[in-house]
Design an enzyme around this catalytic site. Structure first.
Site, PDB file in Angstrom:
ATOM      1  N   TYR A 268      -6.254   5.105 -12.636  1.00  0.00           N
ATOM      2  CA  TYR A 268      -6.190   4.990 -11.175  1.00  0.00           C
ATOM      3  C   TYR A 268      -7.494   4.426 -10.626  1.00  0.00           C
ATOM      4  O   TYR A 268      -7.494   3.494  -9.817  1.00  0.00           O
ATOM      5  CB  TYR A 268      -5.900   6.357 -10.559  1.00  0.00           C
ATOM      6  CG  TYR A 268      -5.771   6.341  -9.052  1.00  0.00           C
ATOM      7  CD1 TYR A 268      -4.583   5.951  -8.439  1.00  0.00           C
ATOM      8  CD2 TYR A 268      -6.836   6.714  -8.230  1.00  0.00           C
ATOM      9  CE1 TYR A 268      -4.464   5.933  -7.056  1.00  0.00           C
ATOM     10  CE2 TYR A 268      -6.723   6.696  -6.852  1.00  0.00           C
ATOM     11  CZ  TYR A 268      -5.538   6.307  -6.264  1.00  0.00           C
ATOM     12  OH  TYR A 268      -5.414   6.281  -4.898  1.00  0.00           O
TER      13      TYR A 268
ATOM     14  N   ILE B 260      -6.323  12.346   1.244  1.00  0.00           N
ATOM     15  CA  ILE B 260      -5.433  12.281   2.395  1.00  0.00           C
ATOM     16  C   ILE B 260      -4.118  12.970   2.025  1.00  0.00           C
ATOM     17  O   ILE B 260      -3.604  12.777   0.917  1.00  0.00           O
ATOM     18  CB  ILE B 260      -5.147  10.820   2.791  1.00  0.00           C
ATOM     19  CG1 ILE B 260      -6.452  10.025   2.928  1.00  0.00           C
ATOM     20  CG2 ILE B 260      -4.343  10.760   4.091  1.00  0.00           C
ATOM     21  CD1 ILE B 260      -7.415  10.546   3.969  1.00  0.00           C
TER      22      ILE B 260
ATOM     23  N   SER C 108      -9.204   2.801  -2.815  1.00  0.00           N
ATOM     24  CA  SER C 108      -9.429   4.244  -2.789  1.00  0.00           C
ATOM     25  C   SER C 108     -10.917   4.508  -2.915  1.00  0.00           C
ATOM     26  O   SER C 108     -11.668   3.678  -3.453  1.00  0.00           O
ATOM     27  CB  SER C 108      -8.689   4.931  -3.942  1.00  0.00           C
ATOM     28  OG  SER C 108      -9.083   6.284  -4.076  1.00  0.00           O
TER      29      SER C 108
ATOM     30  N   SER D 145      -7.930   0.761 -11.500  1.00  0.00           N
ATOM     31  CA  SER D 145      -7.045  -0.104 -10.714  1.00  0.00           C
ATOM     32  C   SER D 145      -7.566  -0.293  -9.301  1.00  0.00           C
ATOM     33  O   SER D 145      -7.480  -1.388  -8.731  1.00  0.00           O
ATOM     34  CB  SER D 145      -5.628   0.468 -10.687  1.00  0.00           C
ATOM     35  OG  SER D 145      -5.546   1.640  -9.885  1.00  0.00           O
ATOM     36  N   LYS D 146      -8.127   0.759  -8.718  1.00  0.00           N
ATOM     37  CA  LYS D 146      -8.608   0.667  -7.348  1.00  0.00           C
ATOM     38  C   LYS D 146      -9.954  -0.057  -7.257  1.00  0.00           C
ATOM     39  O   LYS D 146     -10.232  -0.744  -6.261  1.00  0.00           O
ATOM     40  CB  LYS D 146      -8.708   2.067  -6.748  1.00  0.00           C
ATOM     41  CG  LYS D 146      -7.342   2.760  -6.590  1.00  0.00           C
ATOM     42  CD  LYS D 146      -6.378   1.962  -5.726  1.00  0.00           C
ATOM     43  CE  LYS D 146      -5.095   2.729  -5.429  1.00  0.00           C
ATOM     44  NZ  LYS D 146      -4.166   1.988  -4.551  1.00  0.00           N
TER      45      LYS D 146
END
Length: 313
Positions: free
Chosen positions: A206, A239, A193, A209-210
């Site tokens: 998040y 997105i 991401s 993790s990315k």
């Protein structure tokens, strides 16, 4: 010299082997083309596995259509939630009857399940060419102080462990050869991401993790040096997918949809197909020299430091 080192040298030699003498146009050598010609499907006869493929608005579903439409021999569409997989299969086989579509319902962070789908591809087709590890979750929308260790680790389990397992097992399968695939090769695509590249684009678990997914792609590329197996991270921006649909729907209800994506140079959000087309490129031989990279597909958001025009003083 060890057997492994000798094999890697042979593989590199096969990748760089020159064209036979006499391949010229007048006095110029012909261009050394590594991908299919323009009139050929971009992933002809390749076997593809995609996780996170259930969502109706998702990148996985869009990617399955791209790979199927460009000549894949087989596409495995996989997800923990299997509610739409059978419908996706009917749609894809109806549009592209020459493609074998397989559905699998499993947790992408379950090592036995990941190995099983990889083994099935090799057993049925003698090859695995592309693994698009796209499964992921957003995690809790909470302040840092309110996130529990269990919540944090669950996001890493789903988003990061799943990509590690895909890389581990897909790379071993991609080393295998068969009559239809005489030399080792493959492309592993990990969905990261823009939040893994820049802060303030996602929650703490998040984003962490990315960022780990980006690092995994880079380190795995070097672990697989000389094998002709490439590993890249795909880094979408905002997105419209099943995970972000609530944001888009709320903006439309308020009449503020035009504000979505206002911090990137394109001034808009993206759609799943725009990410899927980059996944297709990374899975095809057109990207044969792209390896260990984090590809931002974010409207330009990560290219600079966002600001609101008129607010600089």
């Amino acid at each position: 010299m060890s057997l492994q080192a000798s094999r890697r040298l042979d593989q590199i030699g096969n990748q760089l082997s020159p064209k036979p003498a006499g391949d010229t146009f007048e006095s110029l050598p012909l261009i050394r083309s590594v991908g299919p010609p323009a009139d050929q499907p971009r992933v002809k006869d390749k076997v593809v596995i995609i996780t996170g493929a259930n969502s109706a608005l998702g990148i996985g579903r869009a990617a399955a259509h791209q790979f199927a439409s460009h000549g894949a021999r087989a596409v495995y569409i996989c997800d923990f939630d299997g509610s739409n997989l059978a419908t996706h299969k009917r749609e894809i086989t109806g549009l592209y009857p020459g493609v074998d579509v397989h559905t699998r319902e499993f947790d992408a962070a379950d090592e036995a399940a990941v190995k099983a789908v990889v083994d099935d591809a090799v057993k049925n087709y003698g090859r695995l060419d592309v693994f698009f590890a796209n499964a992921g979750i957003v995690g809790p929308h909470k302040l840092l102080a309110d996130i529990t260790d269990g919540e944090f680790m669950e996001v890493l389990r789903v988003n990061t462990l799943s990509t590690f397992l895909a890389t581990k097992h897909a790379s071993q399968a991609m080393l295998q050869t068969s009559p239809s695939k005489p030399a080792p090769q493959g492309s592993i695509i990990l969905t990261a991401s823009v939040a893994g590249l820049r802060s303030n684009a996602g929650s703490t678990p998040y984003s962490a993790s990315k960022a780990a997914v980006v690092s995994l792609a880079q380190t795995a590329a070097f672990q697989l040096a000389g094998t002709n197996i490439r590993v890249n991270a795909l880094c979408p921006g905002l997105i419209e997918t099943g995970m972000t649909a609530v944001v888009f729907e709320a903006a439309r209800a308020r009449g503020t949809e035009k504000k979505i994506g206002q911090l990137n140079p394109l001034k808009r959000g993206g759609v799943a197909d725009e990410i899927a087309r980059v996944a297709l490129f990374l899975g095809s031989d057109d990207s044969s020299y792209v390896n260990g990279q984090a590809w931002a597909v974010d409207g330009g958001l990560s290219a600079g430091h966002p600001f609101v025009p008129g607010k600089i003083s």
